[in-house]
Scaffold this motif. Structure first.
Motif, mmCIF file in Angstrom:
data_model
loop_
_atom_site.group_PDB
_atom_site.id
_atom_site.type_symbol
_atom_site.label_atom_id
_atom_site.label_comp_id
_atom_site.label_asym_id
_atom_site.label_seq_id
_atom_site.Cartn_x
_atom_site.Cartn_y
_atom_site.Cartn_z
ATOM 1 N N TYR A 44 0.824 -1.212 0.000
ATOM 2 C CA TYR A 44 0.000 0.000 0.000
ATOM 3 C C TYR A 44 0.855 1.257 0.000
ATOM 4 O O TYR A 44 1.777 1.402 0.799
ATOM 5 C CB TYR A 44 -0.921 0.018 1.219
ATOM 6 C CG TYR A 44 -2.030 -1.014 1.144
ATOM 7 C CD1 TYR A 44 -3.295 -0.668 0.687
ATOM 8 C CD2 TYR A 44 -1.789 -2.334 1.510
ATOM 9 C CE1 TYR A 44 -4.301 -1.609 0.603
ATOM 10 C CE2 TYR A 44 -2.788 -3.290 1.427
ATOM 11 C CZ TYR A 44 -4.043 -2.927 0.969
ATOM 12 O OH TYR A 44 -5.033 -3.866 0.882
ATOM 13 N N LEU A 47 -2.859 3.873 3.159
ATOM 14 C CA LEU A 47 -3.748 2.995 3.928
ATOM 15 C C LEU A 47 -4.265 3.809 5.112
ATOM 16 O O LEU A 47 -3.471 4.377 5.866
ATOM 17 C CB LEU A 47 -2.993 1.764 4.421
ATOM 18 C CG LEU A 47 -3.768 0.743 5.257
ATOM 19 C CD1 LEU A 47 -4.898 0.115 4.448
ATOM 20 C CD2 LEU A 47 -2.828 -0.343 5.782
ATOM 21 N N ASP A 63 -0.996 0.515 -3.978
ATOM 22 C CA ASP A 63 -2.367 0.210 -3.585
ATOM 23 C C ASP A 63 -2.932 1.283 -2.660
ATOM 24 O O ASP A 63 -2.193 1.956 -1.929
ATOM 25 C CB ASP A 63 -2.433 -1.149 -2.887
ATOM 26 C CG ASP A 63 -2.107 -2.305 -3.836
ATOM 27 O OD1 ASP A 63 -2.084 -2.069 -5.059
ATOM 28 O OD2 ASP A 63 -1.876 -3.431 -3.346
ATOM 29 N N GLY A 65 -5.882 1.646 0.372
ATOM 30 C CA GLY A 65 -6.711 0.845 1.261
ATOM 31 C C GLY A 65 -7.395 1.676 2.313
ATOM 32 O O GLY A 65 -6.871 2.718 2.750
ATOM 33 N N TYR A 67 -9.923 0.911 5.937
ATOM 34 C CA TYR A 67 -10.682 0.043 6.842
ATOM 35 C C TYR A 67 -10.544 0.580 8.259
ATOM 36 O O TYR A 67 -9.443 0.945 8.665
ATOM 37 C CB TYR A 67 -10.163 -1.408 6.782
ATOM 38 C CG TYR A 67 -11.078 -2.370 7.507
ATOM 39 C CD1 TYR A 67 -12.106 -3.012 6.826
ATOM 40 C CD2 TYR A 67 -10.930 -2.600 8.869
ATOM 41 C CE1 TYR A 67 -12.962 -3.878 7.491
ATOM 42 C CE2 TYR A 67 -11.788 -3.453 9.543
ATOM 43 C CZ TYR A 67 -12.785 -4.093 8.852
ATOM 44 O OH TYR A 67 -13.635 -4.944 9.508
ATOM 45 N N HIS A 85 -8.597 -1.235 -2.197
ATOM 46 C CA HIS A 85 -9.277 -2.137 -1.266
ATOM 47 C C HIS A 85 -9.990 -1.272 -0.229
ATOM 48 O O HIS A 85 -9.356 -0.695 0.664
ATOM 49 C CB HIS A 85 -8.280 -3.076 -0.590
ATOM 50 C CG HIS A 85 -7.608 -4.020 -1.532
ATOM 51 N ND1 HIS A 85 -8.253 -5.140 -2.035
ATOM 52 C CD2 HIS A 85 -6.368 -4.012 -2.065
ATOM 53 C CE1 HIS A 85 -7.421 -5.790 -2.839
ATOM 54 N NE2 HIS A 85 -6.278 -5.121 -2.881
ATOM 55 N N ALA A 91 -8.071 -5.116 2.966
ATOM 56 C CA ALA A 91 -7.773 -3.904 3.730
ATOM 57 C C ALA A 91 -7.791 -4.193 5.226
ATOM 58 O O ALA A 91 -6.965 -3.671 5.983
ATOM 59 C CB ALA A 91 -8.779 -2.809 3.387
ATOM 60 N N LYS A 95 -4.610 -3.593 7.711
ATOM 61 C CA LYS A 95 -4.690 -2.765 8.910
ATOM 62 C C LYS A 95 -4.282 -3.552 10.150
ATOM 63 O O LYS A 95 -3.630 -3.014 11.060
ATOM 64 C CB LYS A 95 -6.120 -2.229 9.084
ATOM 65 C CG LYS A 95 -6.468 -1.075 8.147
ATOM 66 C CD LYS A 95 -5.654 0.167 8.440
ATOM 67 C CE LYS A 95 -5.877 0.685 9.835
ATOM 68 N NZ LYS A 95 -7.285 1.066 10.093
#
Length: 355
Positions: A44, A47, A63, A65, A67, A85, A91, A95
């Protein structure tokens, strides 16, 4: 009469100083720490925990992400060159790897040196650096990270509170240092000023905010808060072949064992761990490790000081309380299995105040 001494030849003077010079050189050399394994969070570039917000033509190379949050705004005009994601299983796992393993690992490392509240104009070699009397860290101007010819050189920064860079600041890498091997563990939030050129992986407990035209060679990983972008470029860093972290949670280095996060570690018999209680006397903490492939190595630290190392799956460690200050203290167990997976388990306890 005045006594005259014959001058010492320069060659002899240098020989006399040689042992002292050797001591100084050795004392300023720091051992290269092991890399922080990001697990599935490694792919990622961004994120976040709550939201990802963008304004302008931001570019994310890697990436994206999110969450447990679900709100991502500003794409387009922003673009993502990688997978997205959002509130899915991938995701969630990233995390978990970030919070339980990577962040905890970086936070519990014993530091090799303390750093001033502003790193502008400094040049640092490999090591683990922690903020000193001032919990926040600033950067005004340039910081140079010197690999000293070693592409495996690891740089870990432990920041108790905030990370803030002034406009136009830079983190420069020289002598084979690589952005993939630089980690910034931030106790609250990070803010990068406009036109900052930043290197490394930021792991913030709360949020990460970028102002206009910031360039990041690394990752923005926010555990609980938001990532905010404004016309920026974030590029997930890639190590040269054979010079990056090996093994890790959820990687191809070996089967995932013990659980989804490597060896399962249980720490028990810790007085003062529950809220409203405290430890007044020395005690013995018990450790139990479970893993399917076998345990390779376990290290136990108290407030980042190594207490015990073993390859056993059950053992006890005596915790000396009497000389500790009356505040919260941290026991951390680093367990690595034979497949190379690493897990970090922490247990805090409160030291009673004197009566």
């Amino acid at each position: 009469m005045t006594a005259f001494r014959r001058p010492v030849p320069p060659s002899l003077a240098l020989l006399a100083l040689a042992p002292l010079l050797a001591v100084v050189l050795v004392s300023t050399t720091q051992a290269n720490p092991s890399a922080v394994l990001l697990g599935s969070a490694d792919s990622y570039a961004v994120l976040a925990g709550s939201t990802v917000t963008n304004t302008g033509p931001t570019v994310i190379n890697g990436d994206l992400g999110l969450y447990p949050g679900t709100a991502v705004t500003g794409f387009p005009p922003g673009t993502v060159h990688g997978a997205a994601h959002l509130h899915d299983a991938a995701a969630r796992q990233a995390k978990t790897d970030l919070a339980v393993t990577a962040y905890a690992d970086a936070d519990a490392r014993p530091f090799t040196a303390k750093i001033p509240p502003n790193l502008g104009g400094r040049s640092l070699g490999a090591g683990v650096y922690r903020t000193g009397s001032v919990a926040s860290l600033g950067l005004t101007g340039n910081l140079t990270l010197d690999g000293r010819g070693d592409p495996h050189a690891i740089f870990i920064f432990q920041i108790e509170s905030t990370l803030i860079t002034a406009p136009g600041s830079q983190v420069k890498l020289v002598n084979e240092a690589q952005a993939c091997n630089v980690y910034w563990q931030v106790g609250s939030s990070a803010t990068l000023g406009e036109r900052t050129a930043f290197k490394g992986n930021i792991m913030a407990l709360a949020s990460i905010s970028l102002n206009d035209r910031v360039a990041v060679d690394g990752s923005l990983l926010a555990r609980t808060g938001a990532v905010t972008l404004i016309n920026d470029t974030v590029t997930r860093s890639h190590c040269l072949p054979g010079t990056g972290p090996v093994g890790g949670i959820g990687t191809a280095a070996g089967p995932i064992s013990g659980g989804a996060l490597g060896p399962l570690v249980r720490i028990s018999r810790v007085p003062g761990a529950r809220r409203g209680t405290c430890a007044r006397r020395d005690f013995t903490a018990r450790f139990r490790i479970r893993d399917n492939t076998g345990v390779r190595r376990v290290k136990v630290y108290l407030d980042r000081k190594l207490l015990h190392r073993t390859a056993r799956t059950r053992f006890s460690v005596r915790i000396r309380v009497r000389h500790l200050r009356p505040r919260r203290h941290k026991i951390a167990a680093f367990a690595r299995d034979r497949a190379g997976n690493l897990s970090v388990t922490k247990r805090d306890f409160m030291r009673c105040g004197s009566r």
